[in-house]
Enzyme design. Structure first.
Site, PDB file in Angstrom:
ATOM      1  N   LYS A 174       0.807  -1.220   0.000  1.00 16.80           N
ATOM      2  CA  LYS A 174       0.000   0.000   0.000  1.00 16.80           C
ATOM      3  C   LYS A 174       0.846   1.278   0.000  1.00 16.80           C
ATOM      4  CE  LYS A 174      -1.640  -1.450   3.798  1.00 16.80           C
ATOM      5  NZ  LYS A 174      -0.927  -2.742   3.789  1.00 16.80           N
ATOM      6  N   THR A 175       1.804   1.310   0.914  1.00 21.06           N
ATOM      7  CA  THR A 175       2.604   2.530   1.038  1.00 21.06           C
ATOM      8  C   THR A 175       3.403   2.783  -0.230  1.00 21.06           C
ATOM      9  OG1 THR A 175       2.731   2.227   3.425  1.00 21.06           O
ATOM     10  CG2 THR A 175       4.363   3.672   2.425  1.00 21.06           C
ATOM     11  N   ASP A 181      -0.275   8.091   5.487  1.00 18.94           N
ATOM     12  CA  ASP A 181       0.182   6.700   5.468  1.00 18.94           C
ATOM     13  C   ASP A 181      -0.092   6.006   6.799  1.00 18.94           C
ATOM     14  OD1 ASP A 181       1.398   4.491   4.225  1.00 18.94           O
ATOM     15  OD2 ASP A 181       3.285   4.908   5.256  1.00 18.94           O
ATOM     16  N   ASP A 182      -0.495   4.748   6.703  1.00 18.88           N
ATOM     17  CA  ASP A 182      -0.598   3.900   7.884  1.00 18.88           C
ATOM     18  C   ASP A 182      -1.502   4.544   8.933  1.00 18.88           C
ATOM     19  OD1 ASP A 182       0.103   1.504   8.931  1.00 18.88           O
ATOM     20  OD2 ASP A 182       2.220   1.938   9.203  1.00 18.88           O
ATOM     21  N   LYS A 232     -12.894  16.190   5.080  1.00 23.41           N
ATOM     22  CA  LYS A 232     -14.093  16.831   4.532  1.00 23.41           C
ATOM     23  C   LYS A 232     -13.870  18.306   4.205  1.00 23.41           C
ATOM     24  CE  LYS A 232     -18.167  16.330   6.577  1.00 23.41           C
ATOM     25  NZ  LYS A 232     -19.169  16.164   7.681  1.00 23.41           N
ATOM     26  N   LYS A 260       5.753  -7.502   0.395  1.00 19.70           N
ATOM     27  CA  LYS A 260       6.819  -7.059   1.309  1.00 19.70           C
ATOM     28  C   LYS A 260       7.489  -8.259   1.965  1.00 19.70           C
ATOM     29  CE  LYS A 260       7.080  -3.653   5.097  1.00 19.70           C
ATOM     30  NZ  LYS A 260       6.158  -2.713   5.791  1.00 19.70           N
TER      31      LYS A 260
HETATM   32  N1  LIG Z   1       3.744  -4.396  -7.020  1.00 19.79           N
HETATM   33  C1  LIG Z   1       4.203  -3.876  -5.895  1.00 19.79           C
HETATM   34  N2  LIG Z   1       3.367  -3.188  -5.111  1.00 19.79           N
HETATM   35  C2  LIG Z   1       3.814  -2.648  -3.980  1.00 19.79           C
HETATM   36  N3  LIG Z   1       5.074  -2.765  -3.519  1.00 19.79           N
HETATM   37  C3  LIG Z   1       5.921  -3.445  -4.240  1.00 19.79           C
HETATM   38  C4  LIG Z   1       5.526  -4.010  -5.454  1.00 19.79           C
HETATM   39  N4  LIG Z   1       6.581  -4.616  -5.983  1.00 19.79           N
HETATM   40  C5  LIG Z   1       7.591  -4.452  -5.110  1.00 19.79           C
HETATM   41  N5  LIG Z   1       7.210  -3.739  -4.077  1.00 19.79           N
HETATM   42  C6  LIG Z   1       8.047  -3.408  -2.908  1.00 19.79           C
HETATM   43  O1  LIG Z   1       7.425  -4.068  -1.812  1.00 19.79           O
HETATM   44  C7  LIG Z   1       7.474  -3.270  -0.637  1.00 19.79           C
HETATM   45  C8  LIG Z   1       6.062  -2.994  -0.195  1.00 19.79           C
HETATM   46  O2  LIG Z   1       6.080  -2.495   1.106  1.00 19.79           O
HETATM   47  P1  LIG Z   1       5.048  -1.431   1.657  1.00 19.79           P
HETATM   48  O3  LIG Z   1       5.663  -0.798   2.890  1.00 19.79           O
HETATM   49  O4  LIG Z   1       4.613  -0.537   0.610  1.00 19.79           O
HETATM   50  O5  LIG Z   1       3.846  -2.365   2.103  1.00 19.79           O
HETATM   51  P2  LIG Z   1       2.598  -1.936   2.980  1.00 19.79           P
HETATM   52  O6  LIG Z   1       1.395  -2.645   2.472  1.00 19.79           O
HETATM   53  O7  LIG Z   1       2.544  -0.452   3.100  1.00 19.79           O
HETATM   54  O8  LIG Z   1       3.009  -2.564   4.376  1.00 19.79           O
HETATM   55  P3  LIG Z   1       2.362  -2.269   5.790  1.00 19.79           P
HETATM   56  O9  LIG Z   1       1.044  -3.009   5.804  1.00 19.79           O
HETATM   57  O10 LIG Z   1       3.353  -2.834   6.733  1.00 19.79           O
HETATM   58  O11 LIG Z   1       2.226  -0.780   5.897  1.00 19.79           O
HETATM   59  C9  LIG Z   1       8.233  -2.033  -1.021  1.00 19.79           C
HETATM   60  O12 LIG Z   1       9.586  -2.199  -0.677  1.00 19.79           O
HETATM   61  C10 LIG Z   1       8.094  -1.962  -2.534  1.00 19.79           C
HETATM   62  O13 LIG Z   1       9.238  -1.333  -3.117  1.00 19.79           O
HETATM   63  N1  LIG Z   2     -30.692  20.790  -2.581  1.00 19.18           N
HETATM   64  C1  LIG Z   2     -29.502  20.808  -2.042  1.00 19.18           C
HETATM   65  N2  LIG Z   2     -29.396  20.738  -0.700  1.00 19.18           N
HETATM   66  C2  LIG Z   2     -28.180  20.758  -0.134  1.00 19.18           C
HETATM   67  N3  LIG Z   2     -27.006  20.822  -0.793  1.00 19.18           N
HETATM   68  C3  LIG Z   2     -27.081  20.884  -2.133  1.00 19.18           C
HETATM   69  C4  LIG Z   2     -28.313  20.891  -2.789  1.00 19.18           C
HETATM   70  N4  LIG Z   2     -28.061  20.986  -4.075  1.00 19.18           N
HETATM   71  C5  LIG Z   2     -26.725  21.008  -4.214  1.00 19.18           C
HETATM   72  N5  LIG Z   2     -26.135  20.964  -3.065  1.00 19.18           N
HETATM   73  C6  LIG Z   2     -24.680  20.921  -2.850  1.00 19.18           C
HETATM   74  O1  LIG Z   2     -24.425  19.668  -2.257  1.00 19.18           O
HETATM   75  C7  LIG Z   2     -23.414  19.773  -1.275  1.00 19.18           C
HETATM   76  C8  LIG Z   2     -24.004  19.329   0.050  1.00 19.18           C
HETATM   77  O2  LIG Z   2     -22.977  19.119   0.973  1.00 19.18           O
HETATM   78  P1  LIG Z   2     -23.094  19.406   2.526  1.00 19.18           P
HETATM   79  O3  LIG Z   2     -21.711  19.536   3.077  1.00 19.18           O
HETATM   80  O4  LIG Z   2     -23.996  20.512   2.777  1.00 19.18           O
HETATM   81  O5  LIG Z   2     -23.760  18.059   3.030  1.00 19.18           O
HETATM   82  P2  LIG Z   2     -23.913  17.593   4.549  1.00 19.18           P
HETATM   83  O6  LIG Z   2     -25.198  16.888   4.707  1.00 19.18           O
HETATM   84  O7  LIG Z   2     -23.609  18.732   5.465  1.00 19.18           O
HETATM   85  O8  LIG Z   2     -22.728  16.529   4.639  1.00 19.18           O
HETATM   86  P3  LIG Z   2     -22.109  15.883   5.940  1.00 19.18           P
HETATM   87  O9  LIG Z   2     -23.105  14.867   6.417  1.00 19.18           O
HETATM   88  O10 LIG Z   2     -20.846  15.267   5.446  1.00 19.18           O
HETATM   89  O11 LIG Z   2     -21.865  17.009   6.921  1.00 19.18           O
HETATM   90  C9  LIG Z   2     -22.968  21.194  -1.278  1.00 19.18           C
HETATM   91  O12 LIG Z   2     -21.828  21.296  -2.091  1.00 19.18           O
HETATM   92  C10 LIG Z   2     -24.133  21.935  -1.916  1.00 19.18           C
HETATM   93  O13 LIG Z   2     -23.674  23.102  -2.614  1.00 19.18           O
HETATM   94 MG   LIG Z   3     -22.231  18.912   7.059  1.00 21.00          MG
HETATM   95 MG   LIG Z   4       2.481   0.794   4.811  1.00 17.32          MG
END
Ligand SMILES: Nc1ncnc2c1ncn2[C@@H]1O[C@H](COP(=O)(O)OP(=O)(O)OP(=O)(O)O)[C@@H](O)[C@H]1O
Ligand SMILES: Nc1ncnc2c1ncn2[C@@H]1O[C@H](COP(=O)(O)OP(=O)(O)OP(=O)(O)O)[C@@H](O)[C@H]1O
Ligand SMILES: [Mg+2]
Ligand SMILES: [Mg+2]
Ligand SMILES: Nc1ncnc2c1ncn2[C@@H]1O[C@H](COP(=O)(O)OP(=O)(O)OP(=O)(O)O)[C@@H](O)[C@H]1O
Ligand SMILES: Nc1ncnc2c1ncn2[C@@H]1O[C@H](COP(=O)(O)OP(=O)(O)OP(=O)(O)O)[C@@H](O)[C@H]1O
Ligand SMILES: Nc1ncnc2c1ncn2[C@@H]1O[C@H](COP(=O)(O)OP(=O)(O)OP(=O)(O)O)[C@@H](O)[C@H]1O
Ligand SMILES: Nc1ncnc2c1ncn2[C@@H]1O[C@H](COP(=O)(O)OP(=O)(O)OP(=O)(O)O)[C@@H](O)[C@H]1O
Ligand SMILES: [Mg+2]
Ligand SMILES: [Mg+2]
Ligand SMILES: [Mg+2]
Ligand SMILES: [Mg+2]
Lengths: 262, 262, 262, 262, 262, 262
Positions: free
Chosen positions: B71-72, B125-126, B153, B230
């Site tokens: 992942k990282t 990360d992580d 958010k 890894k």
């Molecule tokens: N296809 C691949 N995808 C990801 N990493 C790869 C790949 N091929 C080789 N690697 C190597 O494998 C290692 C992956 O380790 P990495 O720390 O990214 O794993 P991780 O999922 O983040 O681990 P953790 O769960 O411990 O955080 C790195 O050293 C990376 O260079």
């Molecule tokens: N009828 C509508 N009512 C509310 N928001 C609308 C509407 N139409 C468009 N929008 C747009 O949708 C988005 C609504 O996001 P908003 O952050 O208000 O949701 P929220 O319910 O507060 O979310 P959260 O639960 O994550 O707090 C805004 O970008 C707003 O401009």
């Molecule tokens: Mg909200």
């Molecule tokens: Mg990692």
């Protein structure tokens, strides 16, 4: 003028003074049907009541609904359009990494500023985040909770009026905390639930051709689905990135996966 | 150019400016099959979306999968290849022994720096380590959790765009914390699961003769196994330390013990 | 003079020195029936006892009842009308965001001031809020609880007398905390429970015509309901905002929804 | 030279620079049989791997086994004999009464020092004590745990190599904390389990006559028992205090009581 | 002279030096029957033992009984009448709002002062309050608990003698805390339980006529009831406020409600 | 000389340097039978072992038994009679009201002082109190626990020897904390359990006539009972306060009540 606004959608065209509200209403308010009309109308009544009644100098309104249903945008819209001399959004975004007590002080400060104006509106946004709530435990800041519980009941000084609009997607939790009953009124902000509402949003979007829109209308009419407007807008934006011609099936596919469209 | 990269493996050849990424991609990205191709393609799309869409100035992507599945390295690769002017990895490695609040401030600082660039990418990360998560209790830093929930958010200032890539091997935990649904998109990063994928990695290694590779191919083809890239690389390195001639049986033996090869 | 007051309602007409009480009795005390008469009479007796008895220099009274039943307004009224030289309301509203220990010190200070007067009355309002109580956990400030438990038993210095009036809507919780039994007396402050009581309040309101009031009287008489005076006043105010002619059905509808009127 | 060492026992004869290791290997390493040979051989391989491999600049080894089985002495021996320019034991003995965060800083400091040398070995001794672990609760320092979890994965700077050797008698607990899987390799350090192993230790002791040793050999051969080398040495020392002639029965008696000898 | 005192009641007539005890014995000690005689006699013996024995320089006595049964007044009486040169009441009333550690220091100070006198008595009043005990949780100050547990066992310096008298209405809790067994002796202080005892108290009161007292005697004799002397005195005071002629029925009514008189 | 001491009792006759031990052995050591002889003999062996063995520079002994069985007095006696140049009692009595970390530092200081002497003995008295242990929760100071767990294993510097004697009446708790197994040896200190042992103590007391003692011997011989020596001495002292002639029945009565004498 609210009712006029409802006929058309509210476009995000903010003046200088509205700058700070713009990020909460990023994509305007699309009037996709009855729920939007109703929420805005009910909210507007509460705004009027605050302005006009003498016996209730403190009015409080809780807007609750599922994640991404548009609560924050609607609360911001109501407060902005109220025309009250003091309007402020109390948002967790401005308190990242604050200690419980710093958070409390910041919230208190906003209310104290509000008490200084004759007519004020404070939006207490995303209450579960202000409370640092997490269901594991559960854990939350009792200091902030208690401050809010008191501020929600505290009458402003003589001659001052205050409207408090809260938003939350955790109504049950707030109910257990006895906060829901502390609010005077509640408005439910629902997710989109019908194909018609979805079409309504699509009409508003410049990314489908008239033919495509017609196809969608046929396919979607009478169908049930469930998706918040916020997520819907992200998905439509994703659809827009795909090549023309592929957009209708892509959208329908996404709606099936993410909105439970049958 | 991603697609080109996918045809060959991505070798760890970093320039000066890439220095700080090198330790996260220590052994490059070996393209051992479809999962790698898919993860990089999906990730690339999200990068493009951030660059191109105007309505979604904040895009967030969660890369989740078992321990050591890469992942990282993949997140670092995506961010490094994005070409965004601001790219930063927010890693627990730089916060050893930090208090909860110092951690919070460090994270916040990275995001604030990101907000200053027009186009930014932050790799968180992580996440379970940033949260100081341990299943006994369970315990975790709610301060850091809440900060992340809000930052995930928070819309960047007008005219700025931000891509957040998170990595975790604890998807279920983050789900309980309601963090998974706060991300816009998720990509699953799987462990190696087939003999063919294993052979693909072996091809890439200089430690087996052509004959040995042929033997392995025969023995492994069609087999199921389960091991993160890894851990596989550590075991191959161990095999390399054993005397020539003993390596094939040693590898098979290790795969049986550690990767559940039948 | 209490008994006289009871015949008419107590109107909120405060002099300068009563200023600080006014916000606790925002809408006066409407004598809507027997419960109000009884609460005030019983309370008055306790006030007299404090004044007259020599053997009990410390008298404590707990006023408990459901949310919004008028406890604070009644306690403020009793204390204000007592004529004691020192009267103080110890309210969570003045302690928003205080730490546990700051809260404790503030409470202690009020009692110490009270001990300096020969005859004092301290209203300890909304005890569950002073305790930062929340049912989840449950959580509360043990520091404040212990301070109150001790102050409720602490005899004032020689020659001084003190009446403590507490209010709460969480009698069961205080019982578990062994605080209820620490009070000398308890008075139950009920919500409105009959149509007659409701009509009594309506009579007091200038928003219905004589004809409307007659209709209401007929419709409500003999009916059971359950609503706190505080909430009722908010709803009546809401009804007042609706157009004339629509008010009676609106009120009845609200009473069905919010007060369980059959 | 390890293999040579294994043929004879490793006597505690430390030079000046080895002074600080001496207390961890107070009574040398008595080679009482196969387990000792195996542990030292396996450990030696890991040391070689660290020295020789370029792809794995970070190698980590967990030595786990019952209380007093000799884990610390063996880890100290491995690290001391590695010949690495930087070798350090990170022991709870040097952190008595440290706060969680002081402990963290001390641990971090050792690793930072290690990163400065090209080839380093850090022994993280008695991990459950570093974690302030106690099964009641359970309780432990999450700050220290998280620091260790991160340090165990953190790649040293370019061109540096690091071997981490951990010791613990609480493998199951570390497994729950997801620390066991963070180590690359594990070696089990068992208690003595056979009469032959016990005789082997006795041979090494100057307190029994040849005749006594013969008797013991006869009585013990083929028997099962279970005792850590650390406790065994204390008991042998106790036996030595008893009068000549009584030592053999005394030893057998003690072995029955404390080592479950049948 | 205790025995003489017992024949009559102990009236609250304090000299200057007794000033600080007066508030703990506000209404004197009314000898309402055998329980009072016994408690005072047993207490007196413990006082004598402290004075006379050389082998037990530390004597500790726990007075336990239901709320308001007179424990504090009796402990204050015993200590005041002991004639010891150093007598001190360690009461939660003097520690309102103290932090755990400030409470500890205050308690410790009292004991250190006591150690300086040859013959001392310390009353540790209302131990559950000193411990900040609340049954919800349960919660309490372990710091204070541990301090008391140690002080209850700590032998005063050579040549000094100390009597510790504790009072509590939470015997079961203290038992769980292993504090009850740390006291040398216990005396149970019961509530009034018979009509005769109640009449005894009434005799002592100037508020009933001889005829009324006769009526009461007839009605109450042979009856069971349960009420602490403290609450009884408050109720009698209440009865005194009612008009003559109504007092007997009022008292009987109150006794039925509050004392379970059949 | 221990064996000589055992034949007679050890009388509390302390020189100047023994002053500080005197309070722990207030009433000497009465040799009431086999258990006392055995405890002192076993303890003496451990003392000798510390003095003589070279391979075990750290010896630790846990004295455990019921409340008041004489653990502290016996540990103080053993350490005082050891003749070691450094002898110190680490007692909770000297740490009343200390914070966890102050306690830790005080304990650490004593051990560091001990390490400076060639031959030292540290008595760690009343371990459950040093740990601030209370069964409700349970709660205890993990900081102190971890410090003790490490100090109990830490080898003193080269050329130094240390004997640690712990006392506790909570063996099961220490076992759960894995502290019991950290001690090298354990000695059980029992309560008195037979009539003969009781008579033995009475013989030592000057308060019964020869005839009374004979009566008691007859009545008690062959009987089972259970009482710690500490409590027994308090009760005998109480008996002494009663009038001559009444003492034998008083004692028997007390033994039935408090020691379960049949
Ligand atoms: N296809 C691949 N995808 C990801 N990493 C790869 C790949 N091929 C080789 N690697 C190597 O494998 C290692 C992956 O380790 P990495 O720390 O990214 O794993 P991780 O999922 O983040 O681990 P953790 O769960 O411990 O955080 C790195 O050293 C990376 O260079
Ligand atoms: N009828 C509508 N009512 C509310 N928001 C609308 C509407 N139409 C468009 N929008 C747009 O949708 C988005 C609504 O996001 P908003 O952050 O208000 O949701 P929220 O319910 O507060 O979310 P959260 O639960 O994550 O707090 C805004 O970008 C707003 O401009
Ligand atoms: Mg909200
Ligand atoms: Mg990692
Ligand atoms: N008979 C009455 N009794 C009490 N309050 C009355 C009465 N008549 C009118 N009121 C008005 O009703 C309101 C009662 O509100 P109050 O804050 O006292 O209720 P409460 O029970 O303390 O509420 P909460 O449970 O939220 O603390 C006040 O504004 C008061 O002026
Ligand atoms: N073969 C051996 N392996 C290990 N230790 C040995 C061996 N032979 C003798 N010893 C001695 O035995 C003792 C082993 O104690 P050590 O502290 O290493 O045990 P441990 O397993 O770390 O104990 P703990 O579980 O308490 O941490 C040392 O004094 C060491 O010198
Ligand atoms: N026989 C008596 N015994 C004790 N107190 C008496 C007696 N007769 C009269 N009194 C009076 O009764 C009151 C007893 O109250 P006190 O505070 O001692 O009770 P308590 O048991 O300590 O109460 P709490 O459980 O609340 O601590 C005092 O005012 C005292 O003067
Ligand atoms: N044989 C004996 N063994 C121990 N103590 C004795 C003996 N004979 C007389 N004593 C006296 O009995 C008392 C024993 O009390 P000590 O404090 O040692 O008991 P303890 O077991 O430590 O109590 P606790 O469990 O409360 O810590 C001391 O005063 C001591 O002088
Ligand atoms: Mg109120
Ligand atoms: Mg070890
Ligand atoms: Mg009391
Ligand atoms: Mg003791």
């Amino acid at each position: 003028d609210f009712m006029i606004a409802l006929e058309n959608d509210i476009k995000p065209a903010f003046g200088v003074s509205d700058e700070c509200f713009s990020k909460y209403i990023l994509n305007g308010i699309i009037n996709f049907g009855e729920p939007v009309t109703r929420v805005l109308a009910d909210g507007e009544l509460v705004v009027q009541q605050t302005k006009l009644s003498d016996r209730t100098p403190l009015v409080s309104l809780l807007m609750e609904g599922p994640t991404g249903s548009g609560k924050t945008a609607l609360a911001a819209t109501l407060s902005m359009k109220s025309g009250f001399p003091f309007v402020k959004i109390c948002s967790p975004e401005d308190m990242v990494g604050y200690s419980e007590s710093a958070k409390c002080q910041a919230i208190k400060k906003i209310f104290e500023d509000a008490y200084k104006s004759e007519l004020s509106c404070v939006v207490v946004d995303d209450i579960e985040r202000l409370l640092d709530y997490v269901p594991i435990g559960p854990r939350f800041s009792n200091l902030v909770l208690q401050a809010l519980l008191v501020l929600l009941k505290k009458i402003p000084p003589k001659g001052r009026k205050l409207l408090i609009i809260g938003t939350t997607s955790q109504k049950e939790v707030l109910q257990q905390m006895e906060m829901v009953s502390t609010f005077n009124t509640h408005i439910h902000v629902p997710a989109l639930s019908t194909g018609e509402q979805l079409c309504s949003v699509i009409e508003d979007f410049d990314c489908f051709s008239a033919a495509e829109r017609a196809t969608l209308q046929k396919k979607l009419s009478g169908k049930r689905l469930c998706i918040g407007i916020k997520k819907l807008l992200v998905l439509l934006e994703l659809v827009r990135q795909t090549e023309e011609g592929f957009r209708v099936p892509k959208l329908l596919c996404l709606m099936e996966e993410e909105a439970g469209l049958e």
